[in-house]
Design a protein around this motif. Sequence first.
Motif, PDB file in Angstrom:
ATOM      1  N   UNK A 211       0.825  -1.213   0.000  1.00  0.00           N
ATOM      2  CA  UNK A 211       0.000   0.000   0.000  1.00  0.00           C
ATOM      3  C   UNK A 211       0.857   1.260   0.000  1.00  0.00           C
TER       4      UNK A 211
ATOM      5  N   UNK B  39      -7.924   0.775   1.315  1.00  0.00           N
ATOM      6  CA  UNK B  39      -8.689   1.009   2.542  1.00  0.00           C
ATOM      7  C   UNK B  39     -10.077   1.495   2.134  1.00  0.00           C
TER       8      UNK B  39
ATOM      9  N   UNK C 188     -12.184   0.381   6.418  1.00  0.00           N
ATOM     10  CA  UNK C 188     -11.762  -0.297   7.641  1.00  0.00           C
ATOM     11  C   UNK C 188     -10.869   0.582   8.510  1.00  0.00           C
ATOM     12  N   UNK C 189     -10.091   1.469   7.892  1.00  0.00           N
ATOM     13  CA  UNK C 189      -9.182   2.310   8.672  1.00  0.00           C
ATOM     14  C   UNK C 189      -7.962   1.574   9.156  1.00  0.00           C
ATOM     15  N   UNK C 190      -7.535   0.601   8.368  1.00  0.00           N
ATOM     16  CA  UNK C 190      -6.328  -0.141   8.734  1.00  0.00           C
ATOM     17  C   UNK C 190      -5.299   0.191   7.650  1.00  0.00           C
ATOM     18  N   UNK C 191      -4.716  -0.786   6.997  1.00  0.00           N
ATOM     19  CA  UNK C 191      -3.806  -0.507   5.891  1.00  0.00           C
ATOM     20  C   UNK C 191      -4.600  -0.115   4.649  1.00  0.00           C
ATOM     21  N   UNK C 192      -3.890   0.331   3.639  1.00  0.00           N
ATOM     22  CA  UNK C 192      -4.529   0.537   2.344  1.00  0.00           C
ATOM     23  C   UNK C 192      -4.493   1.967   1.854  1.00  0.00           C
TER      24      UNK C 192
ATOM     25  N   UNK D 241      -5.944   5.324   0.157  1.00  0.00           N
ATOM     26  CA  UNK D 241      -7.186   5.989   0.544  1.00  0.00           C
ATOM     27  C   UNK D 241      -8.127   6.276  -0.630  1.00  0.00           C
TER      28      UNK D 241
ATOM     29  N   UNK E  95       2.864   0.362   7.458  1.00  0.00           N
ATOM     30  CA  UNK E  95       2.003   1.184   6.610  1.00  0.00           C
ATOM     31  C   UNK E  95       1.786   2.538   7.272  1.00  0.00           C
TER      32      UNK E  95
ATOM     33  N   UNK F 139      -0.955   4.812   6.050  1.00  0.00           N
ATOM     34  CA  UNK F 139      -1.994   5.093   5.049  1.00  0.00           C
ATOM     35  C   UNK F 139      -2.428   6.552   5.020  1.00  0.00           C
ATOM     36  N   UNK F 140      -2.351   7.219   6.157  1.00  0.00           N
ATOM     37  CA  UNK F 140      -2.713   8.640   6.212  1.00  0.00           C
ATOM     38  C   UNK F 140      -1.658   9.375   7.023  1.00  0.00           C
TER      39      UNK F 140
ATOM     40  N   UNK G  59      -2.059   8.190  10.708  1.00  0.00           N
ATOM     41  CA  UNK G  59      -2.209   6.786  11.088  1.00  0.00           C
ATOM     42  C   UNK G  59      -0.962   5.975  10.732  1.00  0.00           C
TER      43      UNK G  59
ATOM     44  N   UNK H 121       0.388   1.873  10.921  1.00  0.00           N
ATOM     45  CA  UNK H 121       0.023   0.488  11.188  1.00  0.00           C
ATOM     46  C   UNK H 121       1.311  -0.285  11.467  1.00  0.00           C
TER      47      UNK H 121
ATOM     48  N   UNK I 261      -6.141  -5.492  15.190  1.00  0.00           N
ATOM     49  CA  UNK I 261      -6.592  -6.722  14.561  1.00  0.00           C
ATOM     50  C   UNK I 261      -5.571  -7.772  15.000  1.00  0.00           C
TER      51      UNK I 261
ATOM     52  N   UNK J 147      -2.346  -6.600  12.997  1.00  0.00           N
ATOM     53  CA  UNK J 147      -2.156  -5.173  12.750  1.00  0.00           C
ATOM     54  C   UNK J 147      -2.484  -4.387  14.019  1.00  0.00           C
TER      55      UNK J 147
ATOM     56  N   UNK K  48      -3.188  -0.392  14.973  1.00  0.00           N
ATOM     57  CA  UNK K  48      -3.400   0.940  14.392  1.00  0.00           C
ATOM     58  C   UNK K  48      -3.044   1.990  15.440  1.00  0.00           C
TER      59      UNK K  48
END
Lengths: 352, 352
Positions: A108, A134, A137-141, A143, B252, B254-255, B258, B260, B293, B296, B298
Amino acid sequence: MKLSEIDTPAVLIDVDRTEANMQRFQAYADSHKLAVRPHIKTHKLPRFAKRQVELGAVGITCQKIGEAEVMADAGIKDIFLPYNIIGKAKLDRLIVLNNRVKLAVTADSEVTICGLAEAFTGTSKSLDVLVECDTGMGRCGVQTPDEAVELARLIAASDRLNFAGFMTFPKTGTVEETDAFLASAKDKAIAAGLDPRTISNGGSPDMWRAHEVTSATEHRPGTYIYMDRFQVSKGVGTWDDCALTVLATVVSRPTDDRAIVDAGSKALTSDTLGLDGFGRVVGYPEAVVTSLSEEHGAIDLTACKEKPQIGDRLRIIPNHCCVVSNLFDSVILISGDDVVEITPVAARGRVD
Amino acid sequence: MKLSEIDTPAVLIDVDRTEANMQRFQAYADSHKLAVRPHIKTHKLPRFAKRQVELGAVGITCQKIGEAEVMADAGIKDIFLPYNIIGKAKLDRLIVLNNRVKLAVTADSEVTICGLAEAFTGTSKSLDVLVECDTGMGRCGVQTPDEAVELARLIAASDRLNFAGFMTFPKTGTVEETDAFLASAKDKAIAAGLDPRTISNGGSPDMWRAHEVTSATEHRPGTYIYMDRFQVSKGVGTWDDCALTVLATVVSRPTDDRAIVDAGSKALTSDTLGLDGFGRVVGYPEAVVTSLSEEHGAIDLTACKEKPQIGDRLRIIPNHCCVVSNLFDSVILISGDDVVEITPVAARGRVD
């Protein structure tokens, strides 16, 4: 050997229910022409991974290289590892694993992709990489679909990486949003001349709506094989579908309304997944598992008409079955009251 | 070997902090002439059990026969098993264990006592039994000092059982109530002609007030050896006393806010113990581990001035260190940045 000969606490797996759960989802997916790629985190057992493939799964999903290594050792040939693999130690193992099985991973970020590209330079077999999205879910990924396509280009431009599609682990209850994100990413990728051949969706809570994510080509259910209290609360299955129970003994009845069993957080885990209490006591639907210490479970019997006595053995459906599998070195496979086999949890504790 | 060579996730144990934590409580207890009987559930390692005894502990506490067997194998000679041992399988193992070490168990019911008495009939060595008292925790234990004495009489009247005293696992913050209950049980037992020679109190949260439970002869701290976020929240130790950390990699970002990491509930556990979030990120005090999770974690970086990047390695102090020890097959003993040894968690997963 009979169930009554098993000491407590123990994890029981009802093989008949497991078989029915596997068949039910496979049939559903077949009817919708959706590929199934079960997540083995739930059972961590090669026998069930093999059975899932026998029943029609295109391959399996593992979350850790260590889990994938166990499954490759057991003869599984097609493994998806939806994780950002970072660092030399893991990348070295990934190259070995890629030479053993049909393998795919996710990324990602540019950092992950560059790490993969560098590691696979000069290797004999290129690596399939999906972009993780993502979708809520607000995890990896990534946007946005545009970011997804940007990373897809980066993968495709790498000599030893193959862009293989998009992947998400969706937030429960976001079927429409998930489909919208994935469909947009897919369309944009095609428009960019890329081939997103696999669109991989996951999760058990919304698995009976998996076909509504029309952009998806495959689904990765995990918990479906055992079911648990959370899945039942979401309406995915019934109590009678729950194949994993924790067998426990009442060791104390300190008051008229309290029972203490020898299954605590070391057996049931502290996962609540938003539910009240820590499990469902089979045969005592009014009982509430109010609190867990590591080796004690406290059960409130206030609402129970009949109350279990010291020495009675109870079966408890945990909130979350996957995490229970990771706590026990072995599980007891049962059919009715017969013990079929005591089997080691081969992929338990594979942390990296 | 350096810490930088350890792959993630991994459990790190700072041996210097561990040693200081053990010494500090032993010195405190010595100064109050209070015996120390550490609970090994926290570390599950023979080496630390032996070190606790070397430093002055009168013996150790285990919660499961399986743990006690591991510790007996390692040469520990004095073991307290504060649990109601129920059922033939466990009673048979208890008899063997009793012949190997100085052993004591607890009971909080006539059923447990009768089971012990019957099992030990005809054995060569009698068994020490303490009565478990519920001084406020709401777990196992008799509800009143009078009930405690009633069971004490029953134990004393049994041919192969010795009444050895009273035991409690107290609710945090109930020092006065705990002492009142135990003192009353003790006085009543003495008045009944019994000898409650051991009054065993437990827990780390109130351990610096252990001497205020003046009726107690011994204390069973567990978490004190490693400390954790919960203990720090209770003021029992500082962040610099925390010896167990989970080493994780940022996989990660992602934002902007955030991160991970590759440590989820399979590494940190879902235990909150009433705290917000799932751990403290060393060096990033404003970071909040918002959700886990299985694989993971967060982390919300909103309040952080500096933010870790993909590939950065973080050390996380878990909410509850004991449950973390049970998740990993081995832990990494460190001193500063040096790896002292990678050691198997010998008593991990001993469920019965």
